[in-house]
Design a protein around this motif. Structure first.
Motif, PDB file in Angstrom:
ATOM      1  N   ASN A 173       0.808  -1.216   0.000  1.00  0.00           N
ATOM      2  CA  ASN A 173       0.000   0.000   0.000  1.00  0.00           C
ATOM      3  C   ASN A 173       0.845   1.271   0.000  1.00  0.00           C
ATOM      4  N   CYS A 174       0.264   2.317  -0.529  1.00  0.00           N
ATOM      5  CA  CYS A 174       0.847   3.662  -0.457  1.00  0.00           C
ATOM      6  C   CYS A 174      -0.265   4.673  -0.236  1.00  0.00           C
ATOM      7  N   THR A 175       0.053   5.713   0.498  1.00  0.00           N
ATOM      8  CA  THR A 175      -0.852   6.852   0.612  1.00  0.00           C
ATOM      9  C   THR A 175      -0.146   8.077   0.058  1.00  0.00           C
ATOM     10  N   TYR A 176      -0.941   9.047  -0.362  1.00  0.00           N
ATOM     11  CA  TYR A 176      -0.349  10.261  -0.908  1.00  0.00           C
ATOM     12  C   TYR A 176      -1.174  11.458  -0.465  1.00  0.00           C
ATOM     13  N   SER A 177      -0.551  12.627  -0.543  1.00  0.00           N
ATOM     14  CA  SER A 177      -1.219  13.833  -0.052  1.00  0.00           C
ATOM     15  C   SER A 177      -1.518  14.841  -1.158  1.00  0.00           C
ATOM     16  N   ASN A 178      -0.881  14.705  -2.324  1.00  0.00           N
ATOM     17  CA  ASN A 178      -0.991  15.708  -3.376  1.00  0.00           C
ATOM     18  C   ASN A 178      -2.079  15.330  -4.381  1.00  0.00           C
ATOM     19  N   SER A 179      -3.129  16.117  -4.440  1.00  0.00           N
ATOM     20  CA  SER A 179      -4.238  15.839  -5.361  1.00  0.00           C
ATOM     21  C   SER A 179      -3.836  16.001  -6.821  1.00  0.00           C
ATOM     22  N   ALA A 180      -2.681  16.602  -7.091  1.00  0.00           N
ATOM     23  CA  ALA A 180      -2.224  16.780  -8.467  1.00  0.00           C
ATOM     24  C   ALA A 180      -1.768  15.460  -9.099  1.00  0.00           C
ATOM     25  N   PHE A 181      -1.517  14.455  -8.279  1.00  0.00           N
ATOM     26  CA  PHE A 181      -1.135  13.160  -8.837  1.00  0.00           C
ATOM     27  C   PHE A 181      -2.340  12.548  -9.556  1.00  0.00           C
ATOM     28  N   GLN A 182      -2.139  12.171 -10.814  1.00  0.00           N
ATOM     29  CA  GLN A 182      -3.244  11.657 -11.611  1.00  0.00           C
ATOM     30  C   GLN A 182      -3.020  10.234 -12.101  1.00  0.00           C
ATOM     31  N   TYR A 183      -1.767   9.827 -12.173  1.00  0.00           N
ATOM     32  CA  TYR A 183      -1.453   8.484 -12.632  1.00  0.00           C
ATOM     33  C   TYR A 183      -0.663   7.784 -11.527  1.00  0.00           C
ATOM     34  N   PHE A 184      -0.863   6.478 -11.433  1.00  0.00           N
ATOM     35  CA  PHE A 184      -0.277   5.733 -10.325  1.00  0.00           C
ATOM     36  C   PHE A 184       0.371   4.459 -10.856  1.00  0.00           C
ATOM     37  N   MET A 185       1.567   4.218 -10.403  1.00  0.00           N
ATOM     38  CA  MET A 185       2.341   3.105 -10.911  1.00  0.00           C
ATOM     39  C   MET A 185       2.927   2.263  -9.796  1.00  0.00           C
ATOM     40  N   SER A 237       9.902 -12.157  -4.901  1.00  0.00           N
ATOM     41  CA  SER A 237      10.742 -11.521  -3.878  1.00  0.00           C
ATOM     42  C   SER A 237      11.521 -10.367  -4.507  1.00  0.00           C
ATOM     43  N   ALA A 238      11.243  -9.170  -4.044  1.00  0.00           N
ATOM     44  CA  ALA A 238      11.822  -7.960  -4.625  1.00  0.00           C
ATOM     45  C   ALA A 238      11.372  -6.779  -3.770  1.00  0.00           C
ATOM     46  N   THR A 239      11.828  -5.606  -4.137  1.00  0.00           N
ATOM     47  CA  THR A 239      11.316  -4.380  -3.531  1.00  0.00           C
ATOM     48  C   THR A 239      10.290  -3.778  -4.478  1.00  0.00           C
ATOM     49  N   TYR A 240       9.144  -3.403  -3.935  1.00  0.00           N
ATOM     50  CA  TYR A 240       8.061  -2.846  -4.738  1.00  0.00           C
ATOM     51  C   TYR A 240       7.921  -1.365  -4.417  1.00  0.00           C
ATOM     52  N   LEU A 241       8.031  -0.554  -5.451  1.00  0.00           N
ATOM     53  CA  LEU A 241       7.977   0.899  -5.302  1.00  0.00           C
ATOM     54  C   LEU A 241       6.678   1.419  -5.908  1.00  0.00           C
ATOM     55  N   CYS A 242       5.942   2.218  -5.140  1.00  0.00           N
ATOM     56  CA  CYS A 242       4.834   2.929  -5.762  1.00  0.00           C
ATOM     57  C   CYS A 242       5.371   4.245  -6.317  1.00  0.00           C
ATOM     58  N   ALA A 243       4.745   4.734  -7.361  1.00  0.00           N
ATOM     59  CA  ALA A 243       5.158   5.989  -7.969  1.00  0.00           C
ATOM     60  C   ALA A 243       3.920   6.754  -8.408  1.00  0.00           C
ATOM     61  N   MET A 244       3.951   8.052  -8.222  1.00  0.00           N
ATOM     62  CA  MET A 244       2.833   8.914  -8.562  1.00  0.00           C
ATOM     63  C   MET A 244       3.302   9.902  -9.618  1.00  0.00           C
ATOM     64  N   ARG A 245       2.451  10.130 -10.590  1.00  0.00           N
ATOM     65  CA  ARG A 245       2.819  10.992 -11.703  1.00  0.00           C
ATOM     66  C   ARG A 245       2.063  12.311 -11.629  1.00  0.00           C
ATOM     67  N   ARG A 246       2.822  13.396 -11.810  1.00  0.00           N
ATOM     68  CA  ARG A 246       2.258  14.737 -11.854  1.00  0.00           C
ATOM     69  C   ARG A 246       2.637  15.352 -13.191  1.00  0.00           C
ATOM     70  N   ASP A 247       1.667  15.672 -14.020  1.00  0.00           N
ATOM     71  CA  ASP A 247       1.936  16.231 -15.336  1.00  0.00           C
ATOM     72  C   ASP A 247       2.355  17.695 -15.221  1.00  0.00           C
ATOM     73  N   SER A 248       3.336  18.069 -16.049  1.00  0.00           N
ATOM     74  CA  SER A 248       3.811  19.456 -16.024  1.00  0.00           C
ATOM     75  C   SER A 248       3.632  20.114 -17.384  1.00  0.00           C
ATOM     76  N   SER A 272       5.102  16.468 -20.704  1.00  0.00           N
ATOM     77  CA  SER A 272       6.147  16.248 -19.704  1.00  0.00           C
ATOM     78  C   SER A 272       5.521  15.889 -18.365  1.00  0.00           C
ATOM     79  N   TYR A 273       6.178  15.031 -17.618  1.00  0.00           N
ATOM     80  CA  TYR A 273       5.694  14.705 -16.275  1.00  0.00           C
ATOM     81  C   TYR A 273       6.870  14.336 -15.389  1.00  0.00           C
ATOM     82  N   GLN A 274       6.614  14.365 -14.076  1.00  0.00           N
ATOM     83  CA  GLN A 274       7.613  13.922 -13.113  1.00  0.00           C
ATOM     84  C   GLN A 274       6.989  12.880 -12.205  1.00  0.00           C
ATOM     85  N   LEU A 275       7.815  11.957 -11.748  1.00  0.00           N
ATOM     86  CA  LEU A 275       7.370  10.908 -10.849  1.00  0.00           C
ATOM     87  C   LEU A 275       7.867  11.176  -9.434  1.00  0.00           C
ATOM     88  N   THR A 276       7.013  10.891  -8.467  1.00  0.00           N
ATOM     89  CA  THR A 276       7.397  10.897  -7.058  1.00  0.00           C
ATOM     90  C   THR A 276       7.247   9.476  -6.557  1.00  0.00           C
TER      91      THR A 276
END
Lengths: 117, 114
Positions: free
Chosen positions: B22-34, B84-95, B99-103
């Motif tokens: 699971n992941c939680t996020y605080s920024n409503s600008a995130f529109q895509y989730f990976m 067995s691995a590390t799982y990273l969530c990523a959130m995308r914010r379009d600019s 263009s976009y950046q991932l958090t």
């Protein structure tokens, strides 16, 4: 089918030395990115490029420089290495969506592990 | 509050178990989730990519997004040692202009025990 290739895989530097981390992609992608990943932390964006000749700062650009003279290559330069720059560095690339937004994921290399002592 | 929160684990489960990440996020600008999977000494590789709230299934993997709660999940059914691995969530914010950046979250280290 190389994808994103990073060299070297490992490097140990002394404080104050400089080096260039190399990144090459053979997918003709416009966008390229440099991230650093510290232990137990997510990836932090250092610099990115939207095409040859165009670069911009990310979240943690201090101490680094980049250039993008061709589509294929996006080197990252450390001028005066500091212990705080000990990290794993990842390069990524993606294609341009063309329509703004869209599913154009980033493809990552396998990283360069850098230790500064 | 950090923009993206992810429990780093580690998480250890027996083979065949259902895994919930699971992941939680605080920024409503995130529109895509990976969700990215990262094996040891390797770069992250994309597993799942979602836009809207709801579920998206791909084989044994299901990604769930709840934008109203700012909460995303990844479920792995019939887990295998190869998961067995590390799982990273990523959130995308379009600019803009394509263009976009991932958090990224910090990543959750998963071990599936045979």
């Amino acid at each position: 089918n190389a994808g994103v290739t990073q060299t070297p895989k490992f490097r140990i530097l002394k404080i104050g030395q400089s080096m260039t981390l190399q990144c090459a992609q053979d997918m003709n992608h416009n966008y390229m990115y440099w991230y650093r990943q510290d232990p137990g932390m997510g990836l932090k964006l250092i610099y990115y490029s939207v095409g040859a000749g165009i670069t911009d700062k990310g979240e943690v650009p201090n101490g680094y420089n980049v250039s993008r003279s061709t589509t294929e290559y996006f080197p990252l330069r450390l001028e005066l290495a500091a212990p705080s720059q000990t990290s794993v560095y990842f390069c990524a690339s993606r294609s341009h969506s063309g329509t703004g937004g869209g599913n154009q994921p980033q493809h990552f290399g396998d990283g360069t592990r850098l230790s500064i002592l | 509050q950090k923009e993206v929160e992810q429990d780093p684990g580690p998480l250890s489960v027996p083979e065949g178990a259902i895994v919930s990440l699971n992941c939680t996020y605080s920024n409503s600008a995130f529109q895509y989730f990976m969700w990215y999977r990262q094996y040891s000494r390797k770069g992250p590789e994309l597993l799942m990519y979602t836009y809207s709230s709801g579920n998206k299934e791909d084989g044994r993997f299901t990604a769930q997004v709840d934008k109203s709660s700012k909460y995303i999940s990844l479920f792995i059914r019939d887990s295998q040692p190869s998961d067995s691995a590390t799982y990273l969530c990523a959130m995308r914010r379009d600019s803009g202009a394509g263009s976009y950046q991932l958090t990224f979250g910090k990543g959750t280290k998963l071990s599936v025990i045979p």
